[in-house]
Design a protein around this motif. Structure first.
Motif, PDB file in Angstrom:
ATOM      1  N   THR A   1     -12.835   0.384  18.515  1.00 21.54           N
ATOM      2  CA  THR A   1     -13.567   0.088  19.754  1.00 21.54           C
ATOM      3  C   THR A   1     -12.922  -1.057  20.511  1.00 21.54           C
ATOM      4  O   THR A   1     -13.105  -1.181  21.723  1.00 21.54           O
ATOM      5  N   LEU A   2     -12.162  -1.900  19.803  1.00 22.03           N
ATOM      6  CA  LEU A   2     -11.486  -3.038  20.430  1.00 22.03           C
ATOM      7  C   LEU A   2     -10.108  -2.679  20.973  1.00 22.03           C
ATOM      8  O   LEU A   2      -9.623  -3.323  21.912  1.00 22.03           O
ATOM      9  N   VAL A   3      -9.475  -1.677  20.382  1.00 22.21           N
ATOM     10  CA  VAL A   3      -8.068  -1.383  20.685  1.00 22.21           C
ATOM     11  C   VAL A   3      -7.795  -1.107  22.164  1.00 22.21           C
ATOM     12  O   VAL A   3      -6.846  -1.666  22.721  1.00 22.21           O
ATOM     13  N   PRO A   4      -8.576  -0.291  22.866  1.00 27.40           N
ATOM     14  CA  PRO A   4      -8.251  -0.051  24.275  1.00 27.40           C
ATOM     15  C   PRO A   4      -8.235  -1.336  25.107  1.00 27.40           C
ATOM     16  O   PRO A   4      -7.326  -1.538  25.923  1.00 27.40           O
ATOM     17  N   SER A   5      -9.200  -2.212  24.900  1.00 28.39           N
ATOM     18  CA  SER A   5      -9.224  -3.482  25.639  1.00 28.39           C
ATOM     19  C   SER A   5      -8.022  -4.340  25.275  1.00 28.39           C
ATOM     20  O   SER A   5      -7.390  -4.942  26.143  1.00 28.39           O
ATOM     21  N   ILE A   6      -7.708  -4.400  23.997  1.00 29.88           N
ATOM     22  CA  ILE A   6      -6.569  -5.205  23.553  1.00 29.88           C
ATOM     23  C   ILE A   6      -5.277  -4.657  24.138  1.00 29.88           C
ATOM     24  O   ILE A   6      -4.433  -5.415  24.627  1.00 29.88           O
ATOM     25  N   GLU A   7      -5.117  -3.342  24.105  1.00 31.24           N
ATOM     26  CA  GLU A   7      -3.894  -2.746  24.660  1.00 31.24           C
ATOM     27  C   GLU A   7      -3.750  -3.055  26.146  1.00 31.24           C
ATOM     28  O   GLU A   7      -2.643  -3.349  26.628  1.00 31.24           O
ATOM     29  N   ARG A   8      -4.842  -3.008  26.897  1.00 32.25           N
ATOM     30  CA  ARG A   8      -4.771  -3.326  28.330  1.00 32.25           C
ATOM     31  C   ARG A   8      -4.489  -4.813  28.553  1.00 32.25           C
ATOM     32  O   ARG A   8      -3.732  -5.170  29.463  1.00 32.25           O
ATOM     33  N   LEU A   9      -5.061  -5.673  27.737  1.00 30.98           N
ATOM     34  CA  LEU A   9      -4.790  -7.109  27.860  1.00 30.98           C
ATOM     35  C   LEU A   9      -3.326  -7.407  27.557  1.00 30.98           C
ATOM     36  O   LEU A   9      -2.693  -8.223  28.239  1.00 30.98           O
ATOM     37  N   VAL A  10      -2.771  -6.741  26.559  1.00 34.62           N
ATOM     38  CA  VAL A  10      -1.350  -6.922  26.224  1.00 34.62           C
ATOM     39  C   VAL A  10      -0.477  -6.369  27.351  1.00 34.62           C
ATOM     40  O   VAL A  10       0.466  -7.029  27.805  1.00 34.62           O
ATOM     41  N   ALA A  11      -0.798  -5.169  27.835  1.00 33.21           N
ATOM     42  CA  ALA A  11      -0.002  -4.542  28.903  1.00 33.21           C
ATOM     43  C   ALA A  11       0.002  -5.375  30.180  1.00 33.21           C
ATOM     44  O   ALA A  11       1.002  -5.417  30.901  1.00 33.21           O
ATOM     45  N   SER A  12      -1.115  -6.057  30.456  1.00 31.43           N
ATOM     46  CA  SER A  12      -1.198  -6.875  31.674  1.00 31.43           C
ATOM     47  C   SER A  12      -0.597  -8.263  31.482  1.00 31.43           C
ATOM     48  O   SER A  12      -0.564  -9.051  32.430  1.00 31.43           O
ATOM     49  N   GLY A  13      -0.151  -8.577  30.268  1.00 37.31           N
ATOM     50  CA  GLY A  13       0.449  -9.887  30.013  1.00 37.31           C
ATOM     51  C   GLY A  13      -0.571 -10.984  29.739  1.00 37.31           C
ATOM     52  O   GLY A  13      -0.204 -12.153  29.614  1.00 37.31           O
ATOM     53  N   ARG A  14      -1.823 -10.634  29.619  1.00 37.79           N
ATOM     54  CA  ARG A  14      -2.863 -11.643  29.365  1.00 37.79           C
ATOM     55  C   ARG A  14      -2.976 -12.001  27.881  1.00 37.79           C
ATOM     56  O   ARG A  14      -3.594 -12.992  27.532  1.00 37.79           O
ATOM     57  N   MET A  15      -2.380 -11.179  27.039  1.00 39.91           N
ATOM     58  CA  MET A  15      -2.443 -11.418  25.600  1.00 39.91           C
ATOM     59  C   MET A  15      -1.134 -10.947  24.980  1.00 39.91           C
ATOM     60  O   MET A  15      -0.587  -9.915  25.381  1.00 39.91           O
ATOM     61  N   ALA A  16      -0.637 -11.715  24.019  1.00 41.04           N
ATOM     62  CA  ALA A  16       0.589 -11.309  23.335  1.00 41.04           C
ATOM     63  C   ALA A  16       0.265 -10.213  22.324  1.00 41.04           C
ATOM     64  O   ALA A  16      -0.840 -10.176  21.777  1.00 41.04           O
ATOM     65  N   PRO A  17       1.204  -9.318  22.074  1.00 39.32           N
ATOM     66  CA  PRO A  17       0.961  -8.304  21.045  1.00 39.32           C
ATOM     67  C   PRO A  17       0.881  -8.977  19.675  1.00 39.32           C
ATOM     68  O   PRO A  17       1.658  -9.880  19.372  1.00 39.32           O
ATOM     69  N   LEU A  18      -0.084  -8.570  18.898  1.00 39.88           N
ATOM     70  CA  LEU A  18      -0.276  -9.122  17.557  1.00 39.88           C
ATOM     71  C   LEU A  18      -0.406  -7.982  16.560  1.00 39.88           C
ATOM     72  O   LEU A  18      -1.009  -6.950  16.879  1.00 39.88           O
ATOM     73  N   PRO A  19       0.106  -8.177  15.351  1.00 41.79           N
ATOM     74  CA  PRO A  19      -0.123  -7.162  14.324  1.00 41.79           C
ATOM     75  C   PRO A  19      -1.633  -7.052  14.049  1.00 41.79           C
ATOM     76  O   PRO A  19      -2.360  -8.052  14.121  1.00 41.79           O
ATOM     77  N   MET A  20      -2.086  -5.861  13.712  1.00 39.17           N
ATOM     78  CA  MET A  20      -3.515  -5.643  13.512  1.00 39.17           C
ATOM     79  C   MET A  20      -4.082  -6.544  12.421  1.00 39.17           C
ATOM     80  O   MET A  20      -5.203  -7.038  12.534  1.00 39.17           O
ATOM     81  N   HIS A  21      -3.306  -6.781  11.352  1.00 42.79           N
ATOM     82  CA  HIS A  21      -3.855  -7.619  10.280  1.00 42.79           C
ATOM     83  C   HIS A  21      -4.081  -9.056  10.749  1.00 42.79           C
ATOM     84  O   HIS A  21      -5.051  -9.690  10.364  1.00 42.79           O
ATOM     85  N   VAL A  22      -3.228  -9.567  11.615  1.00 41.90           N
ATOM     86  CA  VAL A  22      -3.416 -10.918  12.159  1.00 41.90           C
ATOM     87  C   VAL A  22      -4.644 -10.926  13.066  1.00 41.90           C
ATOM     88  O   VAL A  22      -5.501 -11.817  12.985  1.00 41.90           O
ATOM     89  N   LEU A  23      -4.732  -9.935  13.917  1.00 47.17           N
ATOM     90  CA  LEU A  23      -5.866  -9.836  14.833  1.00 47.17           C
ATOM     91  C   LEU A  23      -7.188  -9.714  14.063  1.00 47.17           C
ATOM     92  O   LEU A  23      -8.163 -10.402  14.369  1.00 47.17           O
ATOM     93  N   PHE A  24      -7.214  -8.875  13.044  1.00 46.43           N
ATOM     94  CA  PHE A  24      -8.429  -8.682  12.260  1.00 46.43           C
ATOM     95  C   PHE A  24      -8.904  -9.998  11.655  1.00 46.43           C
ATOM     96  O   PHE A  24     -10.073 -10.366  11.776  1.00 46.43           O
ATOM     97  N   PHE A  25      -7.993 -10.719  11.012  1.00 41.50           N
ATOM     98  CA  PHE A  25      -8.417 -11.955  10.344  1.00 41.50           C
ATOM     99  C   PHE A  25      -8.709 -13.076  11.327  1.00 41.50           C
ATOM    100  O   PHE A  25      -9.513 -13.963  11.036  1.00 41.50           O
ATOM    101  N   ALA A  26      -8.107 -13.022  12.516  1.00 39.92           N
ATOM    102  CA  ALA A  26      -8.471 -13.993  13.556  1.00 39.92           C
ATOM    103  C   ALA A  26      -9.914 -13.767  13.998  1.00 39.92           C
ATOM    104  O   ALA A  26     -10.649 -14.711  14.278  1.00 39.92           O
ATOM    105  N   ILE A  27     -10.328 -12.517  14.039  1.00 42.31           N
ATOM    106  CA  ILE A  27     -11.689 -12.181  14.472  1.00 42.31           C
ATOM    107  C   ILE A  27     -12.694 -12.355  13.333  1.00 42.31           C
ATOM    108  O   ILE A  27     -13.778 -12.896  13.522  1.00 42.31           O
ATOM    109  N   ILE A  28     -12.353 -11.916  12.138  1.00 41.81           N
ATOM    110  CA  ILE A  28     -13.315 -11.892  11.031  1.00 41.81           C
ATOM    111  C   ILE A  28     -13.563 -13.274  10.438  1.00 41.81           C
ATOM    112  O   ILE A  28     -14.659 -13.578   9.971  1.00 41.81           O
ATOM    113  N   GLY A  29     -12.575 -14.143  10.459  1.00 41.93           N
ATOM    114  CA  GLY A  29     -12.710 -15.462   9.837  1.00 41.93           C
ATOM    115  C   GLY A  29     -13.917 -16.266  10.297  1.00 41.93           C
ATOM    116  O   GLY A  29     -14.677 -16.791   9.473  1.00 41.93           O
ATOM    117  N   PRO A  30     -14.140 -16.392  11.600  1.00 40.10           N
ATOM    118  CA  PRO A  30     -15.263 -17.213  12.065  1.00 40.10           C
ATOM    119  C   PRO A  30     -16.643 -16.709  11.687  1.00 40.10           C
ATOM    120  O   PRO A  30     -17.622 -17.440  11.853  1.00 40.10           O
TER     121      PRO A  30
END
Length: 197
Positions: A124-153
């Motif tokens: 459910t997050l991937v389409p938004s993330i892909e658009r943010l990366v494509a627009s240059g608003r977010m750097a591409p990140l491996p899914m495992h890094v992204l997952f633990f960045a979100i789940i940790g807090p």
């Protein structure tokens, strides 16, 4: 005979407290107040009972996640989904404890959680993330890094004894939990957007 919801709640309490391996069929039956063969007769096996418990708890948790609003900016959509995830985790701390136990073991149960709940939720997050990366608003990140960045807090929502030692009020209202979930989601999304620089 206890009601189905009561059985599943007690099962969740047992698995969260003891872990799957230490929650023997005999101990589960004792906690449920049923005969020792109840789980096999009703669910087929301890593993099937565990899946029923997870499906019941996760179904309720996922039902509280917000619908995707196509009119909202991708960064805001991401923040809303993450915020709702944190808020529902605070409402279901037993499920968070069960996850902590299961995410550290390479088992069929982890496969079940990943295939039925983790991967679909991430999608459910991937389409938004892909658009943010494509627009240059977010750097591409491996899914495992992204997952633990979100789940940790999420620990800030469910590890209440530690949070209290760090200054969280003893009597936390739903409004305070909402505010904490907002702050954590904002920190995560702002951090992810800052990676574009």
């Amino acid at each position: 005979m206890p009601e189905e919801e009561s059985i599943l709640l007690r099962g969740l309490e047992a698995f969260a407290e003891l872990g799957y391996d230490r929650a023997s069929a005999r101990e589960l039956a004792r906690r449920l107040g049923v005969s020792h063969n109840f789980i096999n007769d009703r669910y087929g096996s301890k593993a099937a009972f565990w899946r029923a418990v997870v499906d019941w708890a996760m179904g309720a948790q996922l039902a509280r996640l917000p619908e995707v609003d196509p009119s909202v900016d991708d960064a805001e959509r991401l923040r809303r989904i993450i915020r709702a995830f944190y808020r529902t985790a605070a409402d279901t701390p037993l499920m968070s404890r069960l996850f902590v136990e299961e995410l550290s073991q390479d088992t069929e149960r982890l496969d079940y959680l990943y295939e039925n709940y983790i991967e679909p939720t991430l999608q459910t997050l991937v389409p938004s993330i892909e658009r943010l990366v494509a627009s240059g608003r977010m750097a591409p990140l491996p899914m495992h890094v992204l997952f633990f960045a979100i789940i940790g807090p999420v620990s800030g929502m469910v590890e209440v004894p530690l949070a209290r030692r760090l200054g969280r009020p003893d009597a936390t209202s739903p409004h305070q939990l909402d505010a904490t979930a907002d702050m954590l989601a904002g920190l995560v999304v702002n951090g992810l957007l800052a990676t574009s620089g």
